[in-house]
Structures are given as C-alpha cells and as structure tokens.
Scaffold this motif. Structure first.
Motif, PDB file in Angstrom:
ATOM      1  N   LEU A  61      25.008  34.806  34.680  1.00 26.29           N
ATOM      2  CA  LEU A  61      25.580  33.921  33.656  1.00 26.29           C
ATOM      3  C   LEU A  61      25.459  32.496  34.178  1.00 26.29           C
ATOM      4  CD1 LEU A  61      27.454  33.125  31.194  1.00 26.29           C
ATOM      5  CD2 LEU A  61      29.385  33.544  32.725  1.00 26.29           C
ATOM      6  N   ASP A  73      27.197  32.392  37.797  1.00 30.00           N
ATOM      7  CA  ASP A  73      27.803  33.641  38.255  1.00 30.00           C
ATOM      8  C   ASP A  73      26.683  34.665  38.296  1.00 30.00           C
ATOM      9  OD1 ASP A  73      29.045  36.067  38.629  1.00 30.00           O
ATOM     10  OD2 ASP A  73      30.773  35.576  37.364  1.00 30.00           O
ATOM     11  N   CYS A  88      26.864  38.461  45.476  1.00 26.48           N
ATOM     12  CA  CYS A  88      27.849  37.668  44.725  1.00 26.48           C
ATOM     13  C   CYS A  88      27.604  36.177  44.945  1.00 26.48           C
ATOM     14  CB  CYS A  88      29.252  38.048  45.208  1.00 26.48           C
ATOM     15  SG  CYS A  88      30.574  36.913  44.756  1.00 26.48           S
ATOM     16  N   ASN A  90      28.964  32.766  43.127  1.00 26.64           N
ATOM     17  CA  ASN A  90      29.801  32.131  42.119  1.00 26.64           C
ATOM     18  C   ASN A  90      29.939  30.654  42.448  1.00 26.64           C
ATOM     19  OD1 ASN A  90      30.599  35.064  41.833  1.00 26.64           O
ATOM     20  ND2 ASN A  90      31.696  34.116  40.136  1.00 26.64           N
ATOM     21  N   ILE A  99      32.966  24.332  43.818  1.00 24.95           N
ATOM     22  CA  ILE A  99      33.697  25.461  44.404  1.00 24.95           C
ATOM     23  C   ILE A  99      32.692  26.591  44.512  1.00 24.95           C
ATOM     24  CG2 ILE A  99      35.626  27.067  44.133  1.00 24.95           C
ATOM     25  CD1 ILE A  99      36.985  25.047  42.323  1.00 24.95           C
ATOM     26  N   ILE A 141      42.426  30.058  51.396  1.00 23.35           N
ATOM     27  CA  ILE A 141      42.039  31.064  50.400  1.00 23.35           C
ATOM     28  C   ILE A 141      43.027  32.222  50.440  1.00 23.35           C
ATOM     29  CG2 ILE A 141      40.437  32.160  52.032  1.00 23.35           C
ATOM     30  CD1 ILE A 141      38.914  32.027  48.882  1.00 23.35           C
ATOM     31  N   PHE A 149      35.658  39.828  50.840  1.00 28.78           N
ATOM     32  CA  PHE A 149      34.583  39.040  51.437  1.00 28.78           C
ATOM     33  C   PHE A 149      34.058  39.706  52.705  1.00 28.78           C
ATOM     34  CE2 PHE A 149      36.379  34.709  49.735  1.00 28.78           C
ATOM     35  CZ  PHE A 149      36.019  35.081  48.454  1.00 28.78           C
ATOM     36  N   TRP A 208      39.209  44.657  40.063  1.00 25.33           N
ATOM     37  CA  TRP A 208      39.792  43.431  40.586  1.00 25.33           C
ATOM     38  C   TRP A 208      39.203  42.207  39.890  1.00 25.33           C
ATOM     39  CZ3 TRP A 208      43.552  41.084  43.039  1.00 25.33           C
ATOM     40  CH2 TRP A 208      43.337  39.760  43.464  1.00 25.33           C
ATOM     41  N   ASP A 213      39.408  37.173  37.547  1.00 24.68           N
ATOM     42  CA  ASP A 213      38.354  36.163  37.649  1.00 24.68           C
ATOM     43  C   ASP A 213      38.922  34.753  37.434  1.00 24.68           C
ATOM     44  OD1 ASP A 213      36.116  34.506  37.362  1.00 24.68           O
ATOM     45  OD2 ASP A 213      34.906  36.182  36.639  1.00 24.68           O
ATOM     46  N   PRO A 214      38.771  33.878  38.433  1.00 25.01           N
ATOM     47  CA  PRO A 214      39.301  32.514  38.280  1.00 25.01           C
ATOM     48  C   PRO A 214      38.624  31.739  37.141  1.00 25.01           C
ATOM     49  CG  PRO A 214      38.680  32.932  40.569  1.00 25.01           C
ATOM     50  CD  PRO A 214      38.147  34.070  39.753  1.00 25.01           C
ATOM     51  N   LEU A 218      38.775  29.166  31.764  1.00 26.03           N
ATOM     52  CA  LEU A 218      37.728  28.244  31.320  1.00 26.03           C
ATOM     53  C   LEU A 218      36.804  28.915  30.296  1.00 26.03           C
ATOM     54  CD1 LEU A 218      36.215  25.551  31.692  1.00 26.03           C
ATOM     55  CD2 LEU A 218      34.883  26.673  33.455  1.00 26.03           C
TER      56      LEU A 218
HETATM   57  C1  BLA Z   1      37.985  28.806  41.660  1.00 24.73           C
HETATM   58  N1  BLA Z   1      36.650  30.835  42.275  1.00 24.73           N
HETATM   59  C2  BLA Z   1      37.619  29.894  42.508  1.00 24.73           C
HETATM   60  C3  BLA Z   1      38.246  30.155  43.758  1.00 24.73           C
HETATM   61  C4  BLA Z   1      37.654  31.309  44.268  1.00 24.73           C
HETATM   62  C5  BLA Z   1      36.682  31.737  43.328  1.00 24.73           C
HETATM   63  C6  BLA Z   1      37.990  31.976  45.584  1.00 24.73           C
HETATM   64  C7  BLA Z   1      39.332  29.317  44.397  1.00 24.73           C
HETATM   65  C8  BLA Z   1      40.674  29.648  43.866  1.00 24.73           C
HETATM   66  C9  BLA Z   1      41.228  30.926  44.425  1.00 24.73           C
HETATM   67  O1  BLA Z   1      41.480  30.997  45.637  1.00 24.73           O
HETATM   68  O2  BLA Z   1      41.387  31.897  43.676  1.00 24.73           O
HETATM   69  C10 BLA Z   1      35.803  32.857  43.369  1.00 24.73           C
HETATM   70  N2  BLA Z   1      37.294  34.657  44.161  1.00 24.73           N
HETATM   71  C11 BLA Z   1      36.078  34.162  43.801  1.00 24.73           C
HETATM   72  C12 BLA Z   1      35.104  35.214  43.935  1.00 24.73           C
HETATM   73  C13 BLA Z   1      35.773  36.321  44.402  1.00 24.73           C
HETATM   74  C14 BLA Z   1      37.152  35.969  44.537  1.00 24.73           C
HETATM   75  C15 BLA Z   1      33.659  35.101  43.640  1.00 24.73           C
HETATM   76  O3  BLA Z   1      38.075  36.731  44.924  1.00 24.73           O
HETATM   77  C16 BLA Z   1      35.152  37.615  44.689  1.00 24.73           C
HETATM   78  C17 BLA Z   1      35.833  38.668  45.146  1.00 24.73           C
HETATM   79  N3  BLA Z   1      34.094  30.547  38.527  1.00 24.73           N
HETATM   80  C18 BLA Z   1      33.180  31.453  38.097  1.00 24.73           C
HETATM   81  C19 BLA Z   1      32.929  31.273  36.700  1.00 24.73           C
HETATM   82  C20 BLA Z   1      33.726  30.215  36.311  1.00 24.73           C
HETATM   83  C21 BLA Z   1      34.468  29.783  37.466  1.00 24.73           C
HETATM   84  C22 BLA Z   1      31.986  32.111  35.886  1.00 24.73           C
HETATM   85  O4  BLA Z   1      32.654  32.298  38.785  1.00 24.73           O
HETATM   86  C23 BLA Z   1      33.857  29.608  34.997  1.00 24.73           C
HETATM   87  C24 BLA Z   1      33.455  30.164  33.868  1.00 24.73           C
HETATM   88  C25 BLA Z   1      35.414  28.790  37.486  1.00 24.73           C
HETATM   89  N4  BLA Z   1      36.457  29.092  39.715  1.00 24.73           N
HETATM   90  C26 BLA Z   1      36.347  28.497  38.505  1.00 24.73           C
HETATM   91  C27 BLA Z   1      37.321  27.465  38.375  1.00 24.73           C
HETATM   92  C28 BLA Z   1      38.038  27.445  39.567  1.00 24.73           C
HETATM   93  C29 BLA Z   1      37.489  28.492  40.393  1.00 24.73           C
HETATM   94  C30 BLA Z   1      37.518  26.599  37.143  1.00 24.73           C
HETATM   95  C31 BLA Z   1      39.166  26.509  39.967  1.00 24.73           C
HETATM   96  C32 BLA Z   1      40.400  26.738  39.224  1.00 24.73           C
HETATM   97  C33 BLA Z   1      41.338  27.700  39.880  1.00 24.73           C
HETATM   98  O5  BLA Z   1      41.354  27.837  41.115  1.00 24.73           O
HETATM   99  O6  BLA Z   1      42.105  28.332  39.148  1.00 24.73           O
END
Ligand code: BLA
Length: 290
Positions: A61, A73, A88, A90, A99, A141, A149, A208, A213-214, A218
């Motif tokens: 995506l 993603d 993975c 992201n 991020i 984190i 991870f 999970w 999914d963070p 959005l």
């Molecule tokens: C933030 N995405 C984050 C963060 C992590 C990840 C670790 C930091 C915030 C946190 O600690 O939760 C990703 N977390 C992961 C992944 C795994 C995990 C990959 O546990 C695997 C096990 N991110 C996307 C997509 C969008 C996106 C598709 O992959 C939007 C459509 C957005 N990620 C996104 C945004 C934030 C973020 C907006 C910051 C906002 C927030 O922390 O809530």
C-alpha cells in the motif's frame, strides 16, 4: 522543472522487479481496484497484492499525498509450511518527519528461542548493525511492538533529507534481498504440527496488527472508517479472518476491559526501550518485557 516530490513508488517498483527475477508473482484480486482516491479528492492510495507457491500474500500500500504525506506499507506473509520471517516495511512521512519500521519480523519468539533466532538472524546481524548506525534508534517504543521485532529491526524517526531517504532506500533494498535469499533457501515443512505452529504464529501476528495498526486513524480520515476497516482486514492483514479462529483477546487477554471490550490503547505496558535492546550477537538485553 520542479523537483519531483519524494515518493515511495520506486521502493515498490524495485521490490516487484527484484522478486520477479526469481519467481512468478501471481496477482491476487484482493482489492476492488488498484488505485483509490481519498475523500479529500487529492491523496491517492495504491494497492497491489500477489502470491507465489511459497508466499501466501505479498502486498503493498502506498499513499501519495504529495508534499504533505507519503506512506509505504509493504509486507510479505509466507505460506504456513514455512517458518520464514515476515517482511515488514512501514514508512510514514509527513511534514518533513519520518517514522520508520523496517524488519524481517520474526514468526516465532526470538527473545527466548535462540534456535529460531540463530537460524535466521545470526548471519544478518552485520546488515542490522550497519543500518542501526545509519538510521539510529527512534524514540522510546512500546514493549508490545518490541515483541514483534527482530534483532535487526530498523526503528527510526528522522527529519527528511535526500541523504536519509537514500539510506532508507538502500536499507529497504538490502532487507528485501536478504528476505528473498532466506525464502529461496527455505524448504517446506512436512510435519503437520509444525505447520499448525507456524500458522497460529502468523495468525497471532495478523490479529495484533489488524487491531493495533498505528495508521488506522489516518486511514479512516482518508477513506472513511468502513473502507479503512476493509483495507486493514481484507487487504493489509488478509488472513486474519481465515488462518485461525482465536480472537484478539484470546491472544492478548491483558487488553480486556471490565466490560469485556478491547482496550483501545496501543500499549498496556507503556513505552520503554530508549535504546536498541539487542546486542551485536542478536541477544536480547532489554529488561523483562512485562
Ligand atoms: C507511528 N508506526 C508508528 C509507530 C510504530 C509504527 C512503532 C510509533 C508509535 C508507536 O510506538 O506505536 C509501526 N508498530 C509499527 C509496526 C509494527 C508495530 C510496523 O508494532 C509491527 C509489529 N503507518 C503505517 C501506515 C500509516 C501509518 C499504513 O504503516 C498510515 C496510513 C501511520 N504510523 C503512522 C502514524 C504514526 C505512526 C500517523 C504516528 C502516530 C501515532 O504514533 O499514533
């Protein structure tokens, strides 16, 4: 000519071309269409999905919001006959901030199961060390994420620059090639109980990610909540409704609230891990995850 804005499209093109050198990617008709406009009329979502004999689902995506936002993603989920890690990538880029999570997420526990860890990660530690230096550990984190991870995870937050994006592209290519090599070497498991073990581990992972999914808030703003749910359950984490029947709370009972519903917080333990909790051998050196 104006400089073209940064986009993750070339990451996807690289991955598909690289994968196609060694296997036939069979398109999966998971998404109604490959390209979808967000409700703002500008932002574009692109979705692609494939399978191969060893890969249950390879999907990508990308979200192209021009200068203001770019998202990738990219995930690969092996067939349950293989205990291969889950690829993975992201990457979320907005207002010049990035991020980033890039990893070969372990299917099984790499903190306590040293045999599994050594099988897949020992030889990859130098690669992990290289990018751990170039893309330093992000902010604290959650323990919940760390559990999914591997010792070679790239977890980073940085402000945009050409140099950083070049490093990220190099990291993506190297991790992708490393995953393909593991896959090439992997042979299918025949033991039914091992296949079940792999399938349940993948289902737990999907459960999970589909719930926590963070990117979900959005995604909901971009396409509406009901489409966002479909994208998450039927596309990104397809298999969550088919590979097993356990629920989120069966796997993660600590999220159960008094009224029986799921705690909406992403973490019930909280944030920790200010620094990388693995040593150069890939051994876990964080404290207890609880
Ligand atoms: C933030 N995405 C984050 C963060 C992590 C990840 C670790 C930091 C915030 C946190 O600690 O939760 C990703 N977390 C992961 C992944 C795994 C995990 C990959 O546990 C695997 C096990 N991110 C996307 C997509 C969008 C996106 C598709 O992959 C939007 C459509 C957005 N990620 C996104 C945004 C934030 C973020 C907006 C910051 C906002 C927030 O922390 O809530």
């Amino acid at each position: 000519m104006a400089a073209s804005p940064f986009s993750y499209q070339k990451f996807v093109s690289f991955a598909l071309e690289e994968a196609q050198r060694s296997m036939d990617l069979i398109p999966l008709p998971l998404q109604q269409c490959n390209c979808k406009k967000a409700v703002d009329g500008k932002t574009e979502l692109r979705m692609l999905s494939f399978r191969t004999p060893k890969i249950r689902l390879l999907r990508s995506l990308t979200i192209d919001g021009g200068e203001s936002m770019q998202v990738l993603d990219f995930g690969i989920f092996p067939e349950p006959e293989f205990d291969l890690p889950i690829f993975c990538a992201n990457f979320f880029t907005a207002s010049g901030m990035n991020i980033v999570v890039l990893d070969l997420n372990p299917l099984h526990d790499v903190i306590n199961e040293s045999v599994y860890r050594e099988k897949y990660y020992s030889s990859l530690m130098p690669l992990g060390q290289k990018y751990a230096e170039l893309l330093p550990w992000g902010e604290k984190i959650t323990s919940e994420s760390v559990r999914f991870f591997s010792p070679i995870v790239v977890w980073s937050k940085f402000t945009s620059s050409q140099c950083k994006h070049d490093v990220l592209y190099a990291a993506f290519m190297d991790y992708f090639k490393a995953w393909l090599e593991l896959m090439d070497k992997a042979s299918a498991e025949n033991d039914a109980s091992m296949i079940t073990y792999n399938r349940e581990a993948q289902h737990k992972y999907l459960t999970w990610r589909a719930e926590k999914d963070p990117g979900f808030p959005l995604l909901s703003r971009l396409v509406g909540e009901s489409h966002a749910k479909d994208i998450v359950r039927k596309f990104l984490f397809n298999g969550v409704d088919a590979l097993g029947s356990k629920s989120f709370l069966d796997y993660f009972p600590e999220y159960q609230q008094e009224d029986g519903t799921i705690n909406k917080k992403r973490s019930v333990i909280g944030k920790s891990f200010q620094t990388r909790p693995w040593n150069a051998k890939g051994e876990f050196i964080g404290n207890d995850l609880r």
